[in-house]
Scaffold this motif. Structure first.
Motif, PDB file in Angstrom:
ATOM      1  N   ALA A   9       5.911   5.025  14.454  1.00  0.00           N
ATOM      2  CA  ALA A   9       6.545   3.800  13.963  1.00  0.00           C
ATOM      3  C   ALA A   9       5.882   3.315  12.682  1.00  0.00           C
ATOM      4  CB  ALA A   9       6.493   2.712  15.035  1.00  0.00           C
ATOM      5  N   ALA A  10       4.572   3.465  12.600  1.00  0.00           N
ATOM      6  CA  ALA A  10       3.865   3.057  11.389  1.00  0.00           C
ATOM      7  C   ALA A  10       4.295   3.904  10.200  1.00  0.00           C
ATOM      8  CB  ALA A  10       2.358   3.163  11.602  1.00  0.00           C
ATOM      9  N   ARG A  11       4.411   5.220  10.432  1.00  0.00           N
ATOM     10  CA  ARG A  11       4.758   6.112   9.331  1.00  0.00           C
ATOM     11  C   ARG A  11       6.210   5.986   8.911  1.00  0.00           C
ATOM     12  NH1 ARG A  11       1.813  11.907   9.576  1.00  0.00           N
ATOM     13  NH2 ARG A  11       2.903  11.982   7.558  1.00  0.00           N
ATOM     14  N   GLU A  12       7.046   5.398   9.749  1.00  0.00           N
ATOM     15  CA  GLU A  12       8.405   5.093   9.311  1.00  0.00           C
ATOM     16  C   GLU A  12       8.403   4.025   8.228  1.00  0.00           C
ATOM     17  OE1 GLU A  12      10.722   4.019  12.682  1.00  0.00           O
ATOM     18  OE2 GLU A  12      10.747   6.047  13.539  1.00  0.00           O
ATOM     19  N   ARG A  13       7.398   3.163   8.256  1.00  0.00           N
ATOM     20  CA  ARG A  13       7.288   2.114   7.222  1.00  0.00           C
ATOM     21  C   ARG A  13       6.480   2.583   6.021  1.00  0.00           C
ATOM     22  NH1 ARG A  13       8.859  -3.015   8.542  1.00  0.00           N
ATOM     23  NH2 ARG A  13       9.412  -3.424  10.722  1.00  0.00           N
ATOM     24  N   LEU A  14       5.377   3.302   6.274  1.00  0.00           N
ATOM     25  CA  LEU A  14       4.528   3.826   5.200  1.00  0.00           C
ATOM     26  C   LEU A  14       4.032   5.188   5.652  1.00  0.00           C
ATOM     27  CD1 LEU A  14       2.999   3.451   2.499  1.00  0.00           C
ATOM     28  CD2 LEU A  14       1.125   2.449   3.825  1.00  0.00           C
ATOM     29  N   ASP A  15       4.436   6.228   4.944  1.00  0.00           N
ATOM     30  CA  ASP A  15       4.099   7.586   5.367  1.00  0.00           C
ATOM     31  C   ASP A  15       2.678   7.915   4.927  1.00  0.00           C
ATOM     32  OD1 ASP A  15       4.173  10.084   6.406  1.00  0.00           O
ATOM     33  OD2 ASP A  15       5.483  10.932   4.863  1.00  0.00           O
ATOM     34  N   ALA A  16       1.726   7.373   5.698  1.00  0.00           N
ATOM     35  CA  ALA A  16       0.310   7.592   5.420  1.00  0.00           C
ATOM     36  C   ALA A  16      -0.199   8.656   6.377  1.00  0.00           C
ATOM     37  CB  ALA A  16      -0.467   6.287   5.610  1.00  0.00           C
ATOM     38  N   PRO A  17      -0.426   9.871   5.899  1.00  0.00           N
ATOM     39  CA  PRO A  17      -0.846  10.967   6.780  1.00  0.00           C
ATOM     40  C   PRO A  17      -2.151  10.623   7.503  1.00  0.00           C
ATOM     41  CG  PRO A  17      -0.170  11.810   4.640  1.00  0.00           C
ATOM     42  CD  PRO A  17      -0.231  10.324   4.511  1.00  0.00           C
ATOM     43  N   GLY A  18      -2.223  11.034   8.750  1.00  0.00           N
ATOM     44  CA  GLY A  18      -3.441  10.800   9.510  1.00  0.00           C
ATOM     45  C   GLY A  18      -3.546   9.434  10.145  1.00  0.00           C
ATOM     46  N   VAL A  19      -2.563   8.571   9.913  1.00  0.00           N
ATOM     47  CA  VAL A  19      -2.612   7.238  10.500  1.00  0.00           C
ATOM     48  C   VAL A  19      -2.345   7.336  12.001  1.00  0.00           C
ATOM     49  CG1 VAL A  19      -1.288   5.089  10.648  1.00  0.00           C
ATOM     50  CG2 VAL A  19      -2.126   5.893   8.453  1.00  0.00           C
ATOM     51  N   LEU A  20      -3.138   6.617  12.777  1.00  0.00           N
ATOM     52  CA  LEU A  20      -3.055   6.672  14.232  1.00  0.00           C
ATOM     53  C   LEU A  20      -2.239   5.524  14.818  1.00  0.00           C
ATOM     54  CD1 LEU A  20      -6.796   7.554  14.913  1.00  0.00           C
ATOM     55  CD2 LEU A  20      -4.851   9.114  14.655  1.00  0.00           C
ATOM     56  N   GLY A  21      -1.813   4.603  13.993  1.00  0.00           N
ATOM     57  CA  GLY A  21      -1.046   3.445  14.424  1.00  0.00           C
ATOM     58  C   GLY A  21      -1.244   2.336  13.417  1.00  0.00           C
ATOM     59  N   ALA A  22      -0.696   1.172  13.716  1.00  0.00           N
ATOM     60  CA  ALA A  22      -0.811   0.042  12.784  1.00  0.00           C
ATOM     61  C   ALA A  22      -0.460  -1.241  13.508  1.00  0.00           C
ATOM     62  CB  ALA A  22       0.129   0.233  11.592  1.00  0.00           C
ATOM     63  N   THR A  23      -0.903  -2.340  12.957  1.00  0.00           N
ATOM     64  CA  THR A  23      -0.377  -3.642  13.361  1.00  0.00           C
ATOM     65  C   THR A  23       0.636  -4.082  12.312  1.00  0.00           C
ATOM     66  OG1 THR A  23      -2.244  -4.737  12.263  1.00  0.00           O
ATOM     67  CG2 THR A  23      -2.412  -4.381  14.643  1.00  0.00           C
ATOM     68  N   TYR A  24       1.639  -4.787  12.776  1.00  0.00           N
ATOM     69  CA  TYR A  24       2.671  -5.298  11.873  1.00  0.00           C
ATOM     70  C   TYR A  24       2.844  -6.788  12.122  1.00  0.00           C
ATOM     71  CZ  TYR A  24       7.132  -6.332   9.699  1.00  0.00           C
ATOM     72  OH  TYR A  24       8.115  -6.901   8.921  1.00  0.00           O
ATOM     73  N   THR A  25       2.815  -7.547  11.038  1.00  0.00           N
ATOM     74  CA  THR A  25       2.964  -9.001  11.099  1.00  0.00           C
ATOM     75  C   THR A  25       4.166  -9.390  10.262  1.00  0.00           C
ATOM     76  OG1 THR A  25       0.566  -9.258  11.305  1.00  0.00           O
ATOM     77  CG2 THR A  25       1.825 -11.204  10.663  1.00  0.00           C
ATOM     78  N   PRO A  26       5.180 -10.036  10.846  1.00  0.00           N
ATOM     79  CA  PRO A  26       6.391 -10.346  10.068  1.00  0.00           C
ATOM     80  C   PRO A  26       6.219 -11.503   9.085  1.00  0.00           C
ATOM     81  CG  PRO A  26       6.589 -11.214  12.296  1.00  0.00           C
ATOM     82  CD  PRO A  26       5.321 -10.400  12.267  1.00  0.00           C
ATOM     83  N   ASP A  27       5.245 -12.368   9.320  1.00  0.00           N
ATOM     84  CA  ASP A  27       5.127 -13.589   8.519  1.00  0.00           C
ATOM     85  C   ASP A  27       4.321 -13.354   7.255  1.00  0.00           C
ATOM     86  OD1 ASP A  27       6.539 -15.462  10.302  1.00  0.00           O
ATOM     87  OD2 ASP A  27       4.908 -14.978  11.684  1.00  0.00           O
ATOM     88  N   CYS A  28       4.851 -12.515   6.386  1.00  0.00           N
ATOM     89  CA  CYS A  28       4.195 -12.220   5.117  1.00  0.00           C
ATOM     90  C   CYS A  28       5.240 -11.739   4.121  1.00  0.00           C
ATOM     91  CB  CYS A  28       3.117 -11.145   5.303  1.00  0.00           C
ATOM     92  SG  CYS A  28       2.050 -10.917   3.861  1.00  0.00           S
ATOM     93  N   ALA A  29       5.093 -12.175   2.890  1.00  0.00           N
ATOM     94  CA  ALA A  29       5.989 -11.773   1.811  1.00  0.00           C
ATOM     95  C   ALA A  29       5.170 -11.276   0.633  1.00  0.00           C
ATOM     96  CB  ALA A  29       6.871 -12.946   1.378  1.00  0.00           C
ATOM     97  N   ARG A  30       5.847 -10.612  -0.289  1.00  0.00           N
ATOM     98  CA  ARG A  30       5.182 -10.198  -1.524  1.00  0.00           C
ATOM     99  C   ARG A  30       5.827 -10.918  -2.698  1.00  0.00           C
ATOM    100  NH1 ARG A  30       7.984  -8.936  -5.485  1.00  0.00           N
ATOM    101  NH2 ARG A  30       6.447  -7.482  -6.312  1.00  0.00           N
TER     102      ARG A  30
END
Length: 459
Positions: free
Chosen positions: A166-187
């Motif tokens: 699921a993490a790599r669907e958002r950012l294809d970072a090889p070797g990533v084991l998972g991620a936290t995702y927080t919706p309350d953030c903008a750029r």
């Protein structure tokens, strides 16, 4: 691995397409105003905006030493986040769980408020609420990330754990084991936001004077270094990393430098492989803070800590550039995204942010002297400055509101230690974060220094 880019530093990427500066204001300063604001960054300009939106009859004077957005407001990583440097558990111990929950909810609402004003007023910041993705790149980081997601759930903060897939669907970072995702953030594009605010408050009737240096401010008067004086019914200081230069505030916060690098624009084909299609901002769960975003023109802007604290809380232009830190940031980004090997880096810059002794941002108002201050945002200030501006406007106008009841209002942080203890302590903390990451990379287990860092940083 090929890592190339400017080592001596450049101007901030965000300044390349900054709005043309208005003609210099050379007319005499007024003898008196209703509100004098010191600092032409987000804190000061948001305060001026909300004051004038409520009371357009007020005379508001904004004084800036360089130009609007010269400080962190025009240099930062562009995260409009509900992140807070103090753990909600710490807030709850000090002020109660209800107060801590109110602070967190106000921050989440503030992310949307920045977007609302940006759209309604045509500020042009490129506000896009894609959330924040923080990847776990080692077993030790997975432990920390999962614990963070579980803790966030207990506070209903919206942070969730993502599997590696699921993490790599958002950012294809090889070797990533998972991620936290927080919706309350903008750029955003930081400089466009601050330039837009500066132009807006001018249209609303504020006078914004750049290139004037303030020697002393408060208790009904602002004194410039050249001896000119302006009387003010209320004074607001929005000086963040430059706060220690004002008498009486020498140990209120320390200026800590955060540096950034930017790649050349990437092709659509490269981006199709990398991801960030929702304009998510990204980081990792290392101890040393890093942060990145996909820019409007298709670059990656990536920053982090690691630059030294300078003796006596000194802020100087030459401190914006640390060649070793720039090199480390480029290497770190390529470690997360090795697909960028061979991509050129075009920009490298930095700036100072403010940190209070207990890492606790605050808004303060002295009713007897009618002097306000907000800051110590620890790098999470793009949203917090908006919340501070709304709160300061209420305080200046004598209005009690849910904002003025939040626990950061009136909070008093301990003063930083005198030198040399301050220099030794701050730089030791920065070094400890680096060593903790090295230990985890070597052992694969959470670093023993991690618990110490959590205590030092109010977590």
């Amino acid at each position: 691995m090929s890592v190339t880019g400017p080592s001596a530093g450049t101007g901030p990427l965000w300044w390349d397409d900054a709005a043309p500066r208005p003609p210099a204001d050379t007319s005499p300063l007024p003898l008196s105003v209703d509100v004098a604001v010191v600092g032409g960054g987000y804190t000061g300009l948001w305060t001026a905006y909300y004051l004038l939106r409520t009371r357009p009859d007020l005379t508001v004077l904004v004084l800036e030493a360089e130009h609007v957005g010269f400080g962190a407001s025009g240099r930062n990583g562009g995260w409009v986040s509900a992140l807070w440097p103090v753990s909600p558990d710490v807030l709850a111990r000090r002020y109660g769980r209800a107060a801590a929950s109110a602070q967190l909810a106000a921050l989440r609402d503030t992310v949307d408020e920045v977007g609302r004003v940006d759209e309604a007023e045509g500020l042009g910041s490129g506000f896009t609420k894609g959330g924040a993705l923080v990847v776990a790149r080692s077993a030790a980081q997975v432990v920390r990330a999962r614990a963070e997601a579980e803790h966030a759930a207990s506070w209903r903060m919206g942070t969730t754990w993502l599997t590696s897939e699921a993490a790599r669907e958002r950012l294809d970072a090889p070797g990533v084991l998972g991620a936290t995702y927080t919706p309350d953030c903008a750029r955003i594009h930081p400089r466009r936001l601050v330039d837009g605010l500066g132009a807006l408050v001018r249209r609303m009737g504020a006078r914004v004077v750049e290139g004037v240096r303030v020697a002393r401010a408060g208790d009904g008067v602002v004194v410039l270094r050249d001896g000119r004086r302006v009387s003010a019914a209320s004074v607001v200081l929005g000086t963040e990393g430059w706060t220690p230069s004002f008498p009486g505030h020498e140990r209120s916060v320390v200026p800590v430098y955060s540096l950034m690098v930017a790649t050349e624009p990437l092709s659509d084909e490269v981006w199709a492989g990398l991801g960030l299609a929702g304009r998510e901002v990204f980081a990792d769960h290392g101890h040393l803070v890093v942060y990145g975003q996909r820019t409007d023109d298709g670059r990656i802007a990536f920053g982090g800590r690691g630059a030294p604290y300078h003796w006596g809380s000194t802020v100087r232009p030459e401190f914006d550039h640390e060649g070793q830190v720039f090199a480390a940031l480029r290497a770190h980004l390529l470690g997360v995204l090795p697909q960028l090997d061979g991509v050129g880096f075009t920009h490298a810059w930095g700036g100072a942010l403010g940190i209070a002794r207990d890492w606790h941002p605050s808004v303060r108002w002295d009713a007897s002297t009618r002097t306000g201050w907000a800051g110590g945002y620890v790098g999470d200030g793009v949203a917090a400055t908006n919340l501070a501006g709304r709160t300061l406007a209420d305080l200046v106008l004598g209005r009690s509101s849910p904002l003025t009841a939040l626990p950061w209002v009136g909070h008093r942080s301990p003063r930083w230690e005198p030198e040399p203890l301050r220099w030794l302590g701050v730089n030791a903390g920065l070094r400890a974060a680096h060593l903790a990451d090295l230990e985890e990379a070597r052992t694969g287990r959470p670093a023993r220094l991690g618990a110490l860092l959590s205590r030092l940083t109010a977590h």
